[in-house]
Motif scaffolding. Structure first.
Motif, short mmCIF file in Angstrom:
data_model
loop_
_atom_site.label_atom_id
_atom_site.label_comp_id
_atom_site.label_asym_id
_atom_site.label_seq_id
_atom_site.Cartn_x
_atom_site.Cartn_y
_atom_site.Cartn_z
N ARG A 190 -0.32 9.63 -17.21
CA ARG A 190 0.00 8.35 -17.86
C ARG A 190 -0.58 7.16 -17.08
NH1 ARG A 190 4.76 11.15 -17.98
NH2 ARG A 190 5.62 9.88 -16.27
N GLY A 191 -1.03 7.39 -15.85
CA GLY A 191 -1.60 6.31 -15.07
C GLY A 191 -1.16 6.35 -13.62
N VAL A 192 -1.19 5.21 -12.98
CA VAL A 192 -0.87 5.08 -11.56
C VAL A 192 0.30 4.14 -11.39
CG1 VAL A 192 -1.76 4.41 -9.29
CG2 VAL A 192 -3.30 5.45 -10.97
N ALA A 193 1.24 4.50 -10.53
CA ALA A 193 2.40 3.65 -10.26
C ALA A 193 2.64 3.63 -8.77
CB ALA A 193 3.62 4.16 -11.00
N LEU A 194 3.20 2.54 -8.29
CA LEU A 194 3.55 2.42 -6.88
C LEU A 194 4.84 3.17 -6.58
CD1 LEU A 194 2.84 -1.38 -6.34
CD2 LEU A 194 1.66 0.47 -5.16
N THR A 195 4.87 3.86 -5.47
CA THR A 195 6.13 4.38 -4.98
C THR A 195 6.91 3.22 -4.36
OG1 THR A 195 5.27 4.88 -2.78
CG2 THR A 195 5.03 6.59 -4.47
N ASP A 196 8.16 3.44 -4.01
CA ASP A 196 8.93 2.38 -3.34
C ASP A 196 8.28 2.01 -2.02
OD1 ASP A 196 10.73 2.40 -5.41
OD2 ASP A 196 12.20 3.67 -4.38
N THR A 197 7.81 3.01 -1.30
CA THR A 197 7.11 2.74 -0.04
C THR A 197 5.81 1.99 -0.29
OG1 THR A 197 8.04 4.73 0.96
CG2 THR A 197 6.10 3.79 2.01
N GLY A 198 5.12 2.37 -1.37
CA GLY A 198 3.87 1.71 -1.71
C GLY A 198 4.06 0.26 -2.06
N ALA A 199 5.16 -0.05 -2.79
CA ALA A 199 5.43 -1.44 -3.16
C ALA A 199 5.70 -2.29 -1.93
CB ALA A 199 6.62 -1.50 -4.11
N GLU A 200 6.44 -1.71 -0.97
CA GLU A 200 6.70 -2.45 0.27
C GLU A 200 5.43 -2.62 1.08
OE1 GLU A 200 9.42 -2.07 4.33
OE2 GLU A 200 9.63 -0.59 2.71
N PHE A 201 4.62 -1.57 1.15
CA PHE A 201 3.38 -1.63 1.91
C PHE A 201 2.40 -2.62 1.29
CE2 PHE A 201 -0.90 -0.09 2.98
CZ PHE A 201 -0.81 -0.06 4.36
N LEU A 202 2.40 -2.73 -0.05
CA LEU A 202 1.48 -3.65 -0.73
C LEU A 202 1.70 -5.08 -0.29
CD1 LEU A 202 -0.69 -4.19 -2.86
CD2 LEU A 202 1.15 -4.34 -4.57
N VAL A 203 2.96 -5.47 -0.10
CA VAL A 203 3.25 -6.85 0.33
C VAL A 203 2.57 -7.13 1.66
CG1 VAL A 203 5.08 -8.43 1.05
CG2 VAL A 203 5.44 -6.91 -0.91
N HIS A 204 2.71 -6.20 2.60
CA HIS A 204 2.10 -6.41 3.93
C HIS A 204 0.58 -6.32 3.86
CE1 HIS A 204 6.00 -6.33 5.93
NE2 HIS A 204 6.32 -5.27 5.18
N ALA A 205 0.07 -5.40 3.03
CA ALA A 205 -1.38 -5.26 2.91
C ALA A 205 -2.01 -6.53 2.37
CB ALA A 205 -1.71 -4.07 2.01
N GLU A 206 -1.40 -7.12 1.34
CA GLU A 206 -1.96 -8.34 0.75
C GLU A 206 -1.89 -9.50 1.72
OE1 GLU A 206 0.24 -8.60 -2.92
OE2 GLU A 206 -1.43 -7.72 -4.05
#
Length: 314
Positions: free
Chosen positions: A64-80
């Motif tokens: 169905r596509g790609v979704a962020l895990t909970d860890t991924g969502a948290e990591f995305l904030v720091h990555a950006e």
């Protein structure tokens, strides 16, 4: 989420963060790959490398596509935040970056304007123009990063040159002496040629005014002493100009001078049979951290030179 203790975390690079952030933003490997101008398999490998290095799963992949895990969502904030801080630092550094271009007289047009504009657009750096009597000496003293030099004289072994194009030579001499009422006297100025053009092969008859520091025409232009028998030496462009205007002798210069010098005491003539005058950029290859900017300027300079099809356009 703490990942600093994982052995593979030290292998995480900015390209990994950019790849992950693009996938997270688009929720699609296909669209993220198009944005980053890489293939989808390469993008998938890059993200997988980062997850393996961190020891966590950041993305859920399904039909169905790609979704962020909970860890991924948290990591995305720091990555950006990391990417934004890095991009901001690069932009600030580029705004403060300056390349110093040395020249002695009359930067050639439109080459200079095209080269400088192209370089500044491509790098966000700035070109600082430094007028100096001896651009090669300024380069040696590291007062400039790169120098525009005219003529074919040899440079030091520590200096590299890049040929841009050739300029056509013209002659310049003093006009007839004017009387007090503004009319020309019947006596020609001693240095004034009587013909409508000069011949290079007649140079032995000239008294040649030479800028010994940064001039384009001097004794070095004639092998075996075939040049003028008489020389008047000057040490910079202004001395050369006023010496010619005072009738001390004839000057030979690139034709850009005819378009750019507006001196009421001077007159220009063609020179037949004269070899062209080369225009080069000189630089030291041991420039250290300035090497990247220098190479980018050389690229812009050569691109600009390619648009100047002959000396009259440059």
């Amino acid at each position: 989420m703490t990942v600093s203790g994982h052995a593979g975390a030290s292998n995480i690079e900015l390209r990994h963060l950019r790849a992950f952030a693009a996938v997270a933003r688009h929720r699609s490997f296909t669209r993220a790959a198009e944005e980053l101008l890489i293939t989808q398999p390469a993008l998938s490998r890059t993200v997988a490398q980062m997850e393996a290095g961190l020891g966590v799963r950041l993305l859920d992949r399904s039909s169905r596509g790609v979704a962020l895990t909970d860890t991924g969502a948290e990591f995305l904030v720091h990555a950006e935040r990391t990417l934004a801080a890095f991009d901001g630092a690069v932009a600030a550094a580029r705004r403060e970056s300056v390349l110093r271009l040395g020249f002695s007289w009359l930067l050639p047009d439109p080459w200079a304007q095209r080269a400088i504009a192209g370089f500044e657009r491509a790098t966000d750096a700035r070109v600082e123009l430094v007028r100096c009597d001896d651009p090669l000496d300024a380069l040696h003293r590291q007062a400039v990063d790169i120098s525009l030099v005219r003529g074919g004289r040899a440079v030091a072994a520590t200096v590299r040159t890049v040929h841009l194009y050739d300029e056509r030579r013209v002659a310049v001499h003093a006009r007839a002496v004017a009387a007090g009422d503004g009319r020309e006297t019947s006596r020609s100025h001693p240095a004034e040629p009587t013909a409508d053009a000069l011949r290079w092969q007649d140079a032995h008859e000239w008294t040649l005014v030479v800028n010994t520091v940064s001039g384009t025409t001097g004794p070095w232009c004639w092998p075996d002493g075939d040049g003028p028998r008489r020389y008047v030496e000057t040490a910079n462009f202004d001395e050369w100009l006023e010496s010619v205007a005072a009738g001390r002798g004839i000057g030979i210069v690139p034709e850009v001078a005819e378009r750019r010098i507006h001196h009421p005491a001077l007159r220009f003539l063609p020179v037949t049979g004269a070899p062209p005058s080369p225009v080069r950029l000189a630089y030291r290859p041991d420039t250290g951290t300035g090497g990247v900017l220098l190479r980018r300027f050389l690229d812009a300079a050569l691109d600009a030179a390619a648009t100047c099809t002959h000396a009259g356009e440059a």
